[in-house]
Motif scaffolding. Structure first.
Motif, PDB file in Angstrom:
ATOM      1  N   UNK A 265       0.856  -1.187   0.000  1.00 18.16           N
ATOM      2  CA  UNK A 265       0.000   0.000   0.000  1.00 18.16           C
ATOM      3  C   UNK A 265       0.890   1.234   0.000  1.00 18.16           C
ATOM      4  N   UNK A 266       0.594   2.164  -0.884  1.00 19.12           N
ATOM      5  CA  UNK A 266       1.397   3.374  -1.008  1.00 19.12           C
ATOM      6  C   UNK A 266       0.507   4.578  -0.780  1.00 19.12           C
ATOM      7  N   UNK A 267       1.075   5.623  -0.208  1.00 22.12           N
ATOM      8  CA  UNK A 267       0.275   6.754   0.241  1.00 22.12           C
ATOM      9  C   UNK A 267       0.953   8.063  -0.152  1.00 22.12           C
ATOM     10  N   UNK A 268       0.162   9.029  -0.568  1.00 26.90           N
ATOM     11  CA  UNK A 268       0.693  10.353  -0.844  1.00 26.90           C
ATOM     12  C   UNK A 268       1.027  11.034   0.473  1.00 26.90           C
ATOM     13  N   UNK A 269       2.251  11.575   0.558  1.00 28.09           N
ATOM     14  CA  UNK A 269       2.707  12.256   1.764  1.00 28.09           C
ATOM     15  C   UNK A 269       2.866  13.744   1.462  1.00 28.09           C
ATOM     16  N   UNK A 270       2.869  14.538   2.492  1.00 30.86           N
ATOM     17  CA  UNK A 270       3.059  15.972   2.312  1.00 30.86           C
ATOM     18  C   UNK A 270       3.812  16.534   3.504  1.00 30.86           C
ATOM     19  N   UNK A 271       4.515  17.634   3.263  1.00 30.95           N
ATOM     20  CA  UNK A 271       5.264  18.272   4.340  1.00 30.95           C
ATOM     21  C   UNK A 271       5.251  19.786   4.190  1.00 30.95           C
ATOM     22  N   UNK A 272       4.955  20.472   5.259  1.00 30.47           N
ATOM     23  CA  UNK A 272       4.993  21.934   5.241  1.00 30.47           C
ATOM     24  C   UNK A 272       6.437  22.403   5.390  1.00 30.47           C
ATOM     25  N   UNK A 273       6.679  23.650   5.056  1.00 29.23           N
ATOM     26  CA  UNK A 273       8.018  24.205   5.227  1.00 29.23           C
ATOM     27  C   UNK A 273       8.449  24.117   6.686  1.00 29.23           C
ATOM     28  N   UNK A 274       7.536  24.416   7.599  1.00 29.16           N
ATOM     29  CA  UNK A 274       7.898  24.394   9.017  1.00 29.16           C
ATOM     30  C   UNK A 274       8.278  22.987   9.463  1.00 29.16           C
ATOM     31  N   UNK A 275       7.538  21.981   8.983  1.00 32.79           N
ATOM     32  CA  UNK A 275       7.880  20.593   9.310  1.00 32.79           C
ATOM     33  C   UNK A 275       9.282  20.256   8.832  1.00 32.79           C
TER      34      UNK A 275
END
Length: 365
Positions: A265-275
Motif C-alpha cells: 500500500x502506497x500513500x501520498x505524503x506531504x510536508x509543510x516548510x515548518x515541518x
C-alpha cells in the motif's frame, strides 16, 4: 575521517590529496548536492568539508571501496568481499562493528543493506547517504583512502569504545490518498489500483493541493509530495519509508529513487516548510533521547536529503540554526544526498528518500 564535497571536485585528485596528507587515516565520503552543512553554517559549493573522529587505542576503523563498472551491482558476494577487506583493514577479523557507514552511487542501496544485514546476521546500525550531484546528471562520486569511484560503493566499519545513538526519520505527514501497487518492477511503479501510476499520482496531487504536475519532472517541486510506505509502527503509530519520483515515463510508469514492491500500500505524503525546517533537529533530539546515561554529546554525522533542501531554498539557514542549537554548538557534518540509509526506531535498516539519518557520538561516563 569523513569527507563530503560538491561535484566541482575531482574525486580521484581529492582522494589522493587526503591520502598523501593523512596516510594512516581510514576515510570514506561522497559528493553532496550544491553544498554541505557543519556547526559553522551552511556552505554553498564549491566546497569540501571533513569531520575527524579521534578515539583511544581501543577503537578501530576499516574502510573498503568497489567500483561497479565491471561488477554486478546486486551481488551479495561483493558486499561480503568489502566487509572482509574492511575487517582486515581495521584488524578486527571475526568481530562485529557497532556502526557501519555506507555511501554508494544511486541504484542498488536496498540490496547492499540486505547483504550487510545477512553477512553479520544482525541489524548493526547503518548510517549513510547516496552520492549526489547538483542537477541529477550522474556527476556524483565516492572517495576513500583506498581510491575513488563514480559508480560504486564504499563502506567503513566502526569499532568505537564510546557510546553512540542513531536516528532515522521522515518528517512528512500522510494524506488521505492511498492505493495498492498492482504492478511494480525494481524502482518503477507501473500501476496503482490497476491504473497507470503516473495518472494516479498526478490526480492525487491535484485533488490534495489543487496543483497540476507537468510531464517534465521538477526536482524541488516533487519533493513536496513524496510517496510513503509504512515501514513499521511504534505504540500503534505507523512510521514511513519515503520515496519520490525522478521521471514520468511515456508508458505511464513512475521512476523512483528507491525500490518498491507489488502488493504494497502506497500513500501520498506531504510536508509543510515548518515541518521540514524542524525535522533535522527533531531527528537528532529523538536520537539523543536514547542517551540514557546523559553522556556528553561530542559530535554527530547527519545525512540530509537533497530534495527537501532544494525546496526549502533559503530556509536551509533556519535548518542550520535549529540543528546547531540542538547540538549545543558541537561538531557535526551534514551532506545533502540522493537517498538516505539509516536504522528505524524498530531496529531495521532501510534505504529511503527525503529522509534524515543521524548518529550522535558521546563522551564516556
Amino acid at each position: 575521517m569523513l569527507c563530503y564535497y560538491t561535484e566541482e571536485y575531482c574525486p580521484e585528485a581529492l582522494s589522493h590529496a587526503l591520502k598523501s596528507r593523512l596516510p594512516n587515516v581510514p576515510f570514506i565520503g561522497c559528493s553532496s548536492c550544491k553544498g554541505i552543512m557543519t556547526e559553522h553554517g551552511y556552505h554553498e559549493g564549491p566546497v569540501v568539508g571533513v569531520l575527524f573522529i579521534h578515539n583511544d587505542s581501543a577503537c578501530a576503523y576499516g574502510s573498503a571501496i568497489a567500483d561497479l563498472e565491471h561488477e554486478s551491482h546486486g551481488d551479495p558476494q561483493l558486499i561480503q568481499r568489502l566487509i572482509d577487506e574492511a575487517l582486515q583493514d581495521a584488524d578486527r577479523v571475526g568481530e562485529v562493528p557497532n556502526l557501519i557507514l555506507l555511501h554508494a552511487t544511486p541504484g542498488c542501496e536496498e540490496r547492499y543493506i540486505d547483504a550487510i544485514d545477512e553477512t553479520f546476521g544482525t541489524h548493526i546500525p547503518i548510517i549513510g547517504g547516496s552520492a549526489a550531484d547538483n542537477m541529477i546528471q550522474s556527476r556524483w562520486s565516492l572517495i576513500s583512502d583506498k581510491g575513488a569511484s563514480r559508480n560504486g560503493i564504499a563502506i567503513q566499519l566502526c569499532f568505537t569504545s564510546k557510546p553512540l545513538t542513531t536516528g532515522f526519520g521522515a518528517g512528512y505527514s500522510p494524506t488521505t490518498f492511498k492505493g495498492e501497487i498492482t504492478l511494480a518492477q525494481g524502482r518503477l511503479i507501473c500501476e496503482i489500483d490497476g491504473l497507470p501510476a503516473k495518472n494516479v499520482y498526478q490526480q492525487w496531487i491535484n485533488e490534495h493541493a489543487g496543483e497540476s504536475i507537468s510531464e517534465q519532472y521538477i526536482f524541488d517541486h516533487i519533493a513536496r509530495f513524496p510517496l510513503g510506505v509504512v515501514a513499521g509502527s511504534i505504540y500503534q503509530q505507523p512510521y514511513y519509508k519515503l520515496t519520490h519520483p525522478i521521471y514520468f515515463l511515456p508508458n505511464g510508469c513512475v521512476e523512483l529513487f528507491a525500490e518498491i514492491q507489488t502488493g504494497k500500500e502506497i500513500q501520498l505524503m506531504t510536508g509543510s516548510r515548518e515541518q521540514l525546517i524542524c525535522r533535522a533537529s527533531r531527528v537528532v533530539k529523538e536520537a539523543n533521547t536514547q542517551n540514557y546515561h546523559e553522556s556528553l554529546v561530542c559530535g554527530a554525522i547527519i545525512i540530509h536529503c537533497a530534495g527537501s533542501m532544494l525546496w526549502l531554498g533559503d530556509g536551509i539557514q533556519q535548518v542550520y540554526e535549529k540543528l546547531n542549537s540542538q547540538m549545543n554548538g558541537q561538531s557535526f557534518i551534514c551532506p545533502f544526498t540522493f537517498g538516505e540509509q539509516g536504522r528505524f526506531i524498530g531496529g531495521e535498516n532501510a534505504h529511503g528518500n527525503l529522509m534524515i539519518s543521524s548518529v550522535i557520538f558521546y563522551d564516556s561516563e
